[in-house]
Design an enzyme around this catalytic site. Structure first.
Site, PDB file in Angstrom:
ATOM      1  N   CYS A 121      18.004  -4.541  22.303  1.00  0.00           N
ATOM      2  CA  CYS A 121      19.432  -4.511  21.997  1.00  0.00           C
ATOM      3  C   CYS A 121      20.177  -5.584  22.790  1.00  0.00           C
ATOM      4  CB  CYS A 121      19.977  -3.132  22.348  1.00  0.00           C
ATOM      5  SG  CYS A 121      21.743  -2.999  22.204  1.00  0.00           S
TER       6      CYS A 121
ATOM      7  N   CYS B 151      23.010  -3.946  25.083  1.00  0.00           N
ATOM      8  CA  CYS B 151      22.441  -3.423  26.339  1.00  0.00           C
ATOM      9  C   CYS B 151      22.114  -4.578  27.292  1.00  0.00           C
ATOM     10  CB  CYS B 151      21.149  -2.658  26.079  1.00  0.00           C
ATOM     11  SG  CYS B 151      21.328  -0.997  25.416  1.00  0.00           S
TER      12      CYS B 151
ATOM     13  N   HIS C 201      14.427   8.298   2.914  1.00  0.00           N
ATOM     14  CA  HIS C 201      13.809   8.005   4.202  1.00  0.00           C
ATOM     15  C   HIS C 201      14.385   6.738   4.836  1.00  0.00           C
ATOM     16  CE1 HIS C 201      10.124  10.672   3.020  1.00  0.00           C
ATOM     17  NE2 HIS C 201      11.182  11.363   3.360  1.00  0.00           N
TER      18      HIS C 201
ATOM     19  N   THR D 121       4.524   9.736  -6.182  1.00  0.00           N
ATOM     20  CA  THR D 121       4.605  10.373  -4.861  1.00  0.00           C
ATOM     21  C   THR D 121       3.678  11.575  -4.808  1.00  0.00           C
ATOM     22  OG1 THR D 121       6.012  11.615  -3.308  1.00  0.00           O
ATOM     23  CG2 THR D 121       6.718  11.597  -5.617  1.00  0.00           C
TER      24      THR D 121
ATOM     25  N   CYS E  76      20.156   0.695  18.099  1.00  0.00           N
ATOM     26  CA  CYS E  76      19.636   0.756  19.468  1.00  0.00           C
ATOM     27  C   CYS E  76      19.400   2.215  19.863  1.00  0.00           C
ATOM     28  CB  CYS E  76      20.628   0.110  20.428  1.00  0.00           C
ATOM     29  SG  CYS E  76      20.224   0.397  22.165  1.00  0.00           S
TER      30      CYS E  76
ATOM     31  N   ASN F 117      10.992   5.421  -0.691  1.00  0.00           N
ATOM     32  CA  ASN F 117      10.483   4.113  -0.287  1.00  0.00           C
ATOM     33  C   ASN F 117      11.477   3.371   0.591  1.00  0.00           C
ATOM     34  OD1 ASN F 117       8.398   4.868  -1.873  1.00  0.00           O
ATOM     35  ND2 ASN F 117       8.874   3.492  -3.574  1.00  0.00           N
TER      36      ASN F 117
ATOM     37  N   SER G 172       1.907   9.995 -12.112  1.00  0.00           N
ATOM     38  CA  SER G 172       1.217   9.522 -10.918  1.00  0.00           C
ATOM     39  C   SER G 172      -0.279   9.473 -11.194  1.00  0.00           C
ATOM     40  CB  SER G 172       1.500  10.453  -9.734  1.00  0.00           C
ATOM     41  OG  SER G 172       0.921   9.933  -8.560  1.00  0.00           O
TER      42      SER G 172
ATOM     43  N   ASP H  18      11.113   0.013   0.958  1.00  0.00           N
ATOM     44  CA  ASP H  18      10.879  -1.411   0.655  1.00  0.00           C
ATOM     45  C   ASP H  18      12.067  -2.089  -0.030  1.00  0.00           C
ATOM     46  OD1 ASP H  18      10.691  -0.405  -1.968  1.00  0.00           O
ATOM     47  OD2 ASP H  18       8.503  -0.446  -1.987  1.00  0.00           O
TER      48      ASP H  18
ATOM     49  N   PRO I 101       0.824  -1.214   0.000  1.00  0.00           N
ATOM     50  CA  PRO I 101       0.000   0.000   0.000  1.00  0.00           C
ATOM     51  C   PRO I 101       0.858   1.264   0.000  1.00  0.00           C
ATOM     52  CG  PRO I 101       0.018  -1.000   2.193  1.00  0.00           C
ATOM     53  CD  PRO I 101       0.746  -1.946   1.280  1.00  0.00           C
ATOM     54  N   ASP I 102       0.340   2.341  -0.597  1.00  0.00           N
ATOM     55  CA  ASP I 102       1.017   3.628  -0.399  1.00  0.00           C
ATOM     56  C   ASP I 102       0.540   4.197   0.934  1.00  0.00           C
ATOM     57  OD1 ASP I 102      -1.493   4.718  -0.926  1.00  0.00           O
ATOM     58  OD2 ASP I 102      -0.949   5.580  -2.864  1.00  0.00           O
ATOM     59  N   PHE I 103       0.755   5.476   1.179  1.00  0.00           N
ATOM     60  CA  PHE I 103       0.412   6.037   2.485  1.00  0.00           C
ATOM     61  C   PHE I 103      -0.910   6.796   2.459  1.00  0.00           C
ATOM     62  CE2 PHE I 103       4.924   5.320   2.479  1.00  0.00           C
ATOM     63  CZ  PHE I 103       5.117   4.737   3.719  1.00  0.00           C
ATOM     64  N   ARG I 104      -1.093   7.651   1.439  1.00  0.00           N
ATOM     65  CA  ARG I 104      -2.167   8.641   1.499  1.00  0.00           C
ATOM     66  C   ARG I 104      -3.329   8.392   0.559  1.00  0.00           C
ATOM     67  NH1 ARG I 104       2.605  10.686   2.443  1.00  0.00           N
ATOM     68  NH2 ARG I 104       2.897  11.638   4.491  1.00  0.00           N
TER      69      ARG I 104
END
Ligand code: OAD
Ligand code: ZN
Length: 312
Positions: free
Chosen positions: A163, A166, A131, A248, A139, A112, A272, A114, A38-41
């Site tokens: 982690c 840790c 992104h 996009t 961590c 993306n 698009s 992915d 799926p896309d986001f919006r």
């Protein structure tokens, strides 16, 4: 951004493609939806339309760094749904690879996470993952970094990955009081050891817990990888002779600002389903991006490869 008047038709786009030597391809979630991701919006089908059950005031909070620090379980409740899995890629990913094969791909700036560009054979040196990605995880407490697949099983099972460094340190220090970090008392002073050891109040010290492993995707509130600005401003802005933006909504800064900071004489094409109003492109090709790039390649006389696993 005023439109360049000499470009209008699909054949103008084909001519630009054939002549360009240094193309910036800027991509978003729309290039993977034909693979069932799926896309986001997008209304009804986008990820954000499916998060009402989380009870967030804004569904984008699943990718908000402050929310993550407060309660990582929100992100990990959906992380398994956005984890890259099979080695498939769409015709649009194939198109980016084709531009690379023809020596025309300057950079694919992808939002993306992915990693599907790699499935199509786009080389890491030709991609900026604006992104970030699931390729590595860090961590939140000690910054220990691991390969992403080290935490994939936990993500798939909906477990919050912790982690190991840790955890080991805590095990070595034990749960002895001297291993515990004293909380600051209300007046901002640390209690002295005597007072601390005498205290029967559990709230006086923190039980140490290992940090959570956060996939290295860029959350709202985090900086983009340095490479994004470096490469765009100090290299590609000078070199680019064509910009193709695909799939996009250009709603998220600073990626949304890329078309606006490139020189005006460099033609820009938008492919698009949904038009954007806040920035002007020279040629808009609205529709399914796989169909559009296939038609562009057909007209250019180029052979487009892809490897789809049909969406059911
Ligand atoms: P959006 O969901 O905002 O936009 C996807 C765009 O692709 C929309 O304009 C759709 O109409 C279009 N689209 C969908 N399927 C398509 C198809 N098959 N052919 C053509 N167009 C199609 O996704 P992004 O713009 O990628 O950030 O979102 C940007 C960022 O917002 C993401 O990287 C993510 C998100 O919050 C983070 O998670 C940090
Ligand atoms: Zn750690």
């Amino acid at each position: 951004r005023p439109k360049l008047p000499q470009y209008n038709s699909i054949d103008d786009a084909v001519k630009l493609l054939r002549e360009a030597k240094n193309i910036i391809v800027l991509t978003g979630a729309g290039i993977s939806t034909s693979l069932g991701i799926p896309d986001f919006r997008s209304k009804d089908t986008g990820l954000y339309s499916k998060l009402a059950h989380l009870g967030l005031s804004d569904p984008q909070e699943v990718f908000d760094i402050h929310v993550f620090r407060e309660d990582p379980s929100i992100f990990f409740s959906i992380a398994k749904d956005i984890l890259p899995t099979e080695k498939k890629f769409s015709p649009t990913h194939g198109f980016i690879k084709l531009l690379q094969d023809k020596g025309k791909l300057l950079t694919n700036y992808t939002q993306n996470i992915d990693n599907i560009e790699a499935n199509a054979g786009v080389l890491p040196e030709n991609i900026v993952q604006c992104h970030g990605s699931f390729a590595t995880a860090t961590c939140v407490k000690c910054q220990h970094k691991v390969n992403g697949d080290a935490i994939f099983n936990e993500i798939k099972e909906g477990i919050i990955p912790e982690c190991t460094v840790c955890r080991k340190r805590i095990a070595e220090e034990g749960l002895k009081p001297q291993g515990l970090k004293r909380k600051r008392s209300t007046n901002g002073q640390q209690k002295d050891r005597k007072e601390f050891e005498d205290s029967s109040d559990e709230d006086d010290y923190e039980i140490p817990t290992p940090g959570v492993m956060k996939p290295d995707i860029t959350f709202f509130g985090e900086d983009l990888p340095d490479e994004f600005g470096q490469r765009l401003i100090h290299r590609d802005r000078e070199l680019a002779d064509l910009v193709i933006v695909i799939g996009t909504s250009l709603k998220v800064a600073p990626v949304a600002e890329v078309p606006g900071i490139l020189p005006r004489n460099v033609p820009q094409i938008y492919i698009s389903r949904t038009p954007v109003s806040h920035t002007g492109f020279d040629i808009d090709m609205l529709g399914d991006c796989d169909v559009v790039v296939s038609e562009l390649c057909r007209r250019a006389g180029w052979d487009l490869q892809h490897q789809m696993i049909p969406v059911d």
